[in-house]
Design a protein around this motif. Sequence first.
Motif, mmCIF file in Angstrom:
data_model
loop_
_atom_site.group_PDB
_atom_site.id
_atom_site.type_symbol
_atom_site.label_atom_id
_atom_site.label_comp_id
_atom_site.label_asym_id
_atom_site.label_seq_id
_atom_site.Cartn_x
_atom_site.Cartn_y
_atom_site.Cartn_z
ATOM 1 N N UNK A 23 0.806 -1.216 0.000
ATOM 2 C CA UNK A 23 0.000 0.000 0.000
ATOM 3 C C UNK A 23 0.840 1.268 0.000
ATOM 4 N N UNK A 24 2.139 1.143 0.288
ATOM 5 C CA UNK A 24 3.026 2.297 0.212
ATOM 6 C C UNK A 24 3.510 2.554 -1.211
ATOM 7 N N UNK A 29 0.578 -4.133 -7.593
ATOM 8 C CA UNK A 29 -0.650 -4.765 -8.079
ATOM 9 C C UNK A 29 -1.048 -5.989 -7.267
ATOM 10 N N UNK A 30 -0.257 -6.337 -6.232
ATOM 11 C CA UNK A 30 -0.560 -7.523 -5.474
ATOM 12 C C UNK A 30 -0.140 -8.776 -6.218
ATOM 13 N N UNK A 31 -0.653 -9.916 -5.762
ATOM 14 C CA UNK A 31 -0.202 -11.203 -6.276
ATOM 15 C C UNK A 31 -1.304 -11.990 -6.979
ATOM 16 N N UNK A 32 -2.438 -11.333 -7.244
ATOM 17 C CA UNK A 32 -3.577 -12.076 -7.759
ATOM 18 C C UNK A 32 -4.030 -11.697 -9.149
ATOM 19 N N UNK A 48 -4.203 -0.007 -11.789
ATOM 20 C CA UNK A 48 -4.151 0.408 -10.387
ATOM 21 C C UNK A 48 -4.965 -0.570 -9.550
ATOM 22 N N UNK A 49 -4.390 -1.021 -8.443
ATOM 23 C CA UNK A 49 -5.082 -1.923 -7.525
ATOM 24 C C UNK A 49 -5.450 -1.159 -6.259
ATOM 25 N N UNK A 50 -6.753 -1.049 -5.981
ATOM 26 C CA UNK A 50 -7.232 -0.399 -4.763
ATOM 27 C C UNK A 50 -8.084 -1.354 -3.923
#
Length: 217
Positions: A23-24, A29-32, A48-50
């Motif tokens: 989140x910083x 994009x995360x791992x999914x 963008x991943x929110x």
Amino acid sequence: MRFTRDDRLLFVGDSVTDTRRDRADPTSLGEGYVRMIAEALPFPATVVNKGLDGNRVHDLEARWDTDVLGLAPSVVTVLIGINDTWRRYDRGLISPVPEFEASLGRVLTLTAKTCAARLFVMTPFLLPVSPEQERWHEDLSPRTEAVLRTAAAHGATVVRTDLALLGAAGVHGAAALAPDGVHPSPLGHRVLADAWLAAAGAGREGGPPRLRGCEHD
């Protein structure tokens, strides 16, 4: 839909979308499935991943202006609902379906008023791994119907992740796709990504003019 290099694709939801993103780092994009979609696009669009762990629909609504509209996306994808069901059974927190539907409708209406973004709505899903989880369908099924009604009312493209995962479970088994019934494995995330890409019909540059992002007064 054809995307261009100028498009900004924003994904928002709960832990299924979050997938341990940093989140910083706004580019994380995360791992999914969000990362898998970004890697599958035929050009480097902005993704963008929110997603945010634990979110229910009212949490999503509370941060919509900052985390969605404030980033001026041209494509917005929403996946929410399983925590609204889950919290009923593990904490006794009720999320009435009419209130859930109204909240989801408000954020989509706000997006339509503020943006010319293309909307995608992914259905919540559950692959029960215990008899207790089987009961959750009594809450989740009408919630899924509410998601479908709201998406149709706002002209959103629907991604039937529930049906895609159910079909894949017939081949691989439910536990291979979501070991706890809720959070997808890498294989489960691949099914989600493929379902989104199929619904989007993601293409190369050269299609219709890109949709404008959000505009603030």
